[in-house]
Design a protein around this motif. Structure first.
Motif, PDB file in Angstrom:
ATOM      1  N   THR A   6       0.848  -1.122   0.097  1.00 36.26           N
ATOM      2  CA  THR A   6      -0.022   0.099  -0.072  1.00 36.26           C
ATOM      3  C   THR A   6       0.897   1.107   0.074  1.00 36.26           C
ATOM      4  O   THR A   6       2.137   1.238   0.312  1.00 36.26           O
ATOM      5  CB  THR A   6      -0.855  -0.023   1.206  1.00 36.26           C
ATOM      6  OG1 THR A   6       0.073   0.176   2.270  1.00 36.26           O
ATOM      7  CG2 THR A   6      -1.777  -1.202   1.175  1.00 36.26           C
ATOM      8  N   ALA A   7       0.286   2.396  -0.327  1.00 41.72           N
ATOM      9  CA  ALA A   7       0.763   3.700  -0.442  1.00 41.72           C
ATOM     10  C   ALA A   7       1.311   3.774   0.892  1.00 41.72           C
ATOM     11  O   ALA A   7       2.651   4.482   1.231  1.00 41.72           O
ATOM     12  CB  ALA A   7       0.008   4.644  -0.939  1.00 41.72           C
ATOM     13  N   GLU A   8       0.719   3.780   1.962  1.00 40.74           N
ATOM     14  CA  GLU A   8       0.983   3.978   3.432  1.00 40.74           C
ATOM     15  C   GLU A   8       2.394   3.145   4.017  1.00 40.74           C
ATOM     16  O   GLU A   8       3.326   3.678   4.579  1.00 40.74           O
ATOM     17  CB  GLU A   8       0.136   3.485   4.630  1.00 40.74           C
ATOM     18  CG  GLU A   8       0.135   3.922   5.777  1.00 40.74           C
ATOM     19  CD  GLU A   8      -1.017   3.635   6.672  1.00 40.74           C
ATOM     20  OE1 GLU A   8      -0.817   3.230   7.991  1.00 40.74           O
ATOM     21  OE2 GLU A   8      -2.144   3.813   6.174  1.00 40.74           O
ATOM     22  N   VAL A  10       4.797   2.121   1.892  1.00 39.37           N
ATOM     23  CA  VAL A  10       5.702   2.628   0.982  1.00 39.37           C
ATOM     24  C   VAL A  10       6.327   3.948   1.788  1.00 39.37           C
ATOM     25  O   VAL A  10       7.478   4.180   1.956  1.00 39.37           O
ATOM     26  CB  VAL A  10       5.341   2.855  -0.257  1.00 39.37           C
ATOM     27  CG1 VAL A  10       6.550   3.607  -0.998  1.00 39.37           C
ATOM     28  CG2 VAL A  10       5.197   1.609  -0.975  1.00 39.37           C
ATOM     29  N   ILE A  11       5.285   4.779   2.275  1.00 42.58           N
ATOM     30  CA  ILE A  11       5.549   5.907   2.999  1.00 42.58           C
ATOM     31  C   ILE A  11       6.386   5.569   4.338  1.00 42.58           C
ATOM     32  O   ILE A  11       7.542   6.134   4.757  1.00 42.58           O
ATOM     33  CB  ILE A  11       4.441   6.645   3.162  1.00 42.58           C
ATOM     34  CG1 ILE A  11       3.905   7.434   1.907  1.00 42.58           C
ATOM     35  CG2 ILE A  11       4.613   7.904   4.250  1.00 42.58           C
ATOM     36  CD1 ILE A  11       2.560   7.794   2.051  1.00 42.58           C
ATOM     37  N   GLN A  12       6.051   4.608   5.066  1.00 43.07           N
ATOM     38  CA  GLN A  12       6.720   4.142   6.276  1.00 43.07           C
ATOM     39  C   GLN A  12       8.120   3.796   5.967  1.00 43.07           C
ATOM     40  O   GLN A  12       8.844   3.872   6.709  1.00 43.07           O
ATOM     41  CB  GLN A  12       5.694   3.052   7.057  1.00 43.07           C
ATOM     42  CG  GLN A  12       4.513   3.865   7.871  1.00 43.07           C
ATOM     43  CD  GLN A  12       3.632   2.845   8.348  1.00 43.07           C
ATOM     44  OE1 GLN A  12       3.795   1.424   8.143  1.00 43.07           O
ATOM     45  NE2 GLN A  12       2.540   3.260   9.134  1.00 43.07           N
ATOM     46  N   ALA A  14      10.032   4.555   3.548  1.00 47.07           N
ATOM     47  CA  ALA A  14      10.714   5.531   3.254  1.00 47.07           C
ATOM     48  C   ALA A  14      11.279   6.405   4.435  1.00 47.07           C
ATOM     49  O   ALA A  14      12.611   7.160   4.193  1.00 47.07           O
ATOM     50  CB  ALA A  14       9.915   6.485   2.167  1.00 47.07           C
ATOM     51  N   ALA A  15      10.290   6.621   5.187  1.00 45.90           N
ATOM     52  CA  ALA A  15      10.381   7.394   6.624  1.00 45.90           C
ATOM     53  C   ALA A  15      11.670   6.738   7.402  1.00 45.90           C
ATOM     54  O   ALA A  15      12.458   7.082   7.933  1.00 45.90           O
ATOM     55  CB  ALA A  15       9.134   7.576   7.403  1.00 45.90           C
TER      56      ALA A  15
END
Length: 94
Positions: A6-8, A10-12, A14-15
């Protein structure tokens, strides 16, 4: 078995990668800073040792001139140098 990205997620990820990169960069900077300070300390120690040798040589020259009968500026410089070396020895600077 099905894997869903999910996009979430991927964002986590990357963070997390950014935080780990920043932490690693900070540790590398700290290591280089400490190593640089060690090199500066070694250089300063060498400079201090050289200055001690120079002071001893100048003191010997002034005492030799005084023994030869030179007066005036020689006596004044000899007194100032001896006073400085005495003060530095008491302060722990020499």
């Amino acid at each position: 078995m099905e894997v869903t990205i999910t996009a979430e997620a991927v964002i986590q990820a990357a963070a997390l990668a950014g935080a780990l990169g920043a932490l690693g960069g900070g540790l590398v900077w700290l290591f280089r800073f400490v190593e640089g300070n060690k090199k500066q300390d070694q250089a300063l120690t060498a400079i201090r040792q050289e200055q001690i040798l120079i002071c001893c040589g100048v003191l010997a020259c002034l005492k030799g001139l005084k023994e030869q009968g030179c007066d005036g500026p020689v006596t004044e410089a000899l007194g100032k140098l001896e006073a400085h070396l005495n003060q530095a020895a008491h302060d722990g600077g020499a």
